[in-house]
Design a protein around this motif. Structure first.
Motif, PDB file in Angstrom:
ATOM      1  N   THR A   6       0.834  -1.199   0.000  1.00 17.30           N
ATOM      2  CA  THR A   6       0.000   0.000   0.000  1.00 17.30           C
ATOM      3  C   THR A   6       0.867   1.246   0.000  1.00 17.30           C
ATOM      4  O   THR A   6       1.964   1.258   0.547  1.00 17.30           O
ATOM      5  CB  THR A   6      -0.936   0.040   1.231  1.00 17.30           C
ATOM      6  OG1 THR A   6      -0.160  -0.059   2.416  1.00 17.30           O
ATOM      7  CG2 THR A   6      -1.954  -1.082   1.187  1.00 17.30           C
ATOM      8  N   ASN A   7       0.323   2.283  -0.624  1.00 15.15           N
ATOM      9  CA  ASN A   7       0.973   3.583  -0.640  1.00 15.15           C
ATOM     10  C   ASN A   7       0.485   4.384   0.562  1.00 15.15           C
ATOM     11  O   ASN A   7      -0.717   4.433   0.835  1.00 15.15           O
ATOM     12  CB  ASN A   7       0.643   4.317  -1.942  1.00 15.15           C
ATOM     13  CG  ASN A   7       1.369   5.638  -2.078  1.00 15.15           C
ATOM     14  OD1 ASN A   7       2.277   5.952  -1.321  1.00 15.15           O
ATOM     15  ND2 ASN A   7       0.967   6.417  -3.056  1.00 15.15           N
ATOM     16  N   HIS A   8       1.396   4.985   1.251  1.00 16.54           N
ATOM     17  CA  HIS A   8       1.078   5.875   2.376  1.00 16.54           C
ATOM     18  C   HIS A   8       1.605   7.263   2.008  1.00 16.54           C
ATOM     19  O   HIS A   8       2.693   7.658   2.454  1.00 16.54           O
ATOM     20  CB  HIS A   8       1.714   5.364   3.671  1.00 16.54           C
ATOM     21  CG  HIS A   8       1.187   4.038   4.102  1.00 16.54           C
ATOM     22  ND1 HIS A   8       0.230   3.907   5.073  1.00 16.54           N
ATOM     23  CD2 HIS A   8       1.456   2.781   3.671  1.00 16.54           C
ATOM     24  CE1 HIS A   8      -0.065   2.633   5.237  1.00 16.54           C
ATOM     25  NE2 HIS A   8       0.673   1.925   4.389  1.00 16.54           N
ATOM     26  N   PRO A   9       0.845   8.012   1.202  1.00 10.89           N
ATOM     27  CA  PRO A   9       1.343   9.302   0.715  1.00 10.89           C
ATOM     28  C   PRO A   9       1.638  10.307   1.823  1.00 10.89           C
ATOM     29  O   PRO A   9       2.494  11.174   1.657  1.00 10.89           O
ATOM     30  CB  PRO A   9       0.235   9.791  -0.218  1.00 10.89           C
ATOM     31  CG  PRO A   9      -0.964   8.982   0.097  1.00 10.89           C
ATOM     32  CD  PRO A   9      -0.487   7.706   0.711  1.00 10.89           C
ATOM     33  N   GLU A  10       0.981  10.177   2.958  1.00  7.71           N
ATOM     34  CA  GLU A  10       1.247  11.090   4.075  1.00  7.71           C
ATOM     35  C   GLU A  10       2.665  10.897   4.616  1.00  7.71           C
ATOM     36  O   GLU A  10       3.214  11.794   5.257  1.00  7.71           O
ATOM     37  CB  GLU A  10       0.202  10.911   5.188  1.00  7.71           C
ATOM     38  CG  GLU A  10       0.272   9.592   5.933  1.00  7.71           C
ATOM     39  CD  GLU A  10      -0.375   8.394   5.236  1.00  7.71           C
ATOM     40  OE1 GLU A  10      -0.369   7.302   5.837  1.00  7.71           O
ATOM     41  OE2 GLU A  10      -0.871   8.525   4.098  1.00  7.71           O
ATOM     42  N   ASN A  11       3.252   9.728   4.368  1.00 10.50           N
ATOM     43  CA  ASN A  11       4.617   9.431   4.804  1.00 10.50           C
ATOM     44  C   ASN A  11       5.584   9.272   3.633  1.00 10.50           C
ATOM     45  O   ASN A  11       6.750   8.921   3.852  1.00 10.50           O
ATOM     46  CB  ASN A  11       4.641   8.146   5.633  1.00 10.50           C
ATOM     47  CG  ASN A  11       3.847   8.258   6.903  1.00 10.50           C
ATOM     48  OD1 ASN A  11       3.823   9.303   7.540  1.00 10.50           O
ATOM     49  ND2 ASN A  11       3.168   7.202   7.278  1.00 10.50           N
TER      50      ASN A  11
END
Length: 95
Positions: A6-11
């Motif tokens: 999964t992508n965690h764009p906030e990080n």
């Protein structure tokens, strides 16, 4: 073994979960129309099992489907993986 990427764009990070536990990640930064992959790390206990390649493939597949960004592989592991998989060269050549 059940994995999920999964992508965690906030990080600014793609994460690979293996049976619900974090097994690896790829850090990135966005720069204009580029996604610059800076670092790949896999849990040492899970290395040599193909998880790093699975993580890179999952991140690149997400970039391919979800964005129009050009991939800049600053991470040596990712750069080597892309070199060995010509079906992903177009992501580096975008733009």
């Amino acid at each position: 073994m059940s994995t999920e990427i999964t992508n965690h764009p906030e990080n600014n990070r793609y994460v690979l979960l293996d049976d619900g536990a974090e097994a690896g990640f790829i850090d990135y930064r966005l720069h204009g129309d580029e996604i610059v992959f800076t670092h790949t790390e896999v849990d040492p206990a899970r290395r040599r099992k193909g998880i790093g390649g699975e993580l890179v493939k999952g991140a690149l597949d997400d970039v391919r489907v979800s964005t129009g960004l050009k991939v800049v592989p600053q991470c040596p592991f990712m750069a080597r993986w892309i070199d060995e998989h010509p079906e992903y060269h177009e992501l580096v050549e975008r733009g």
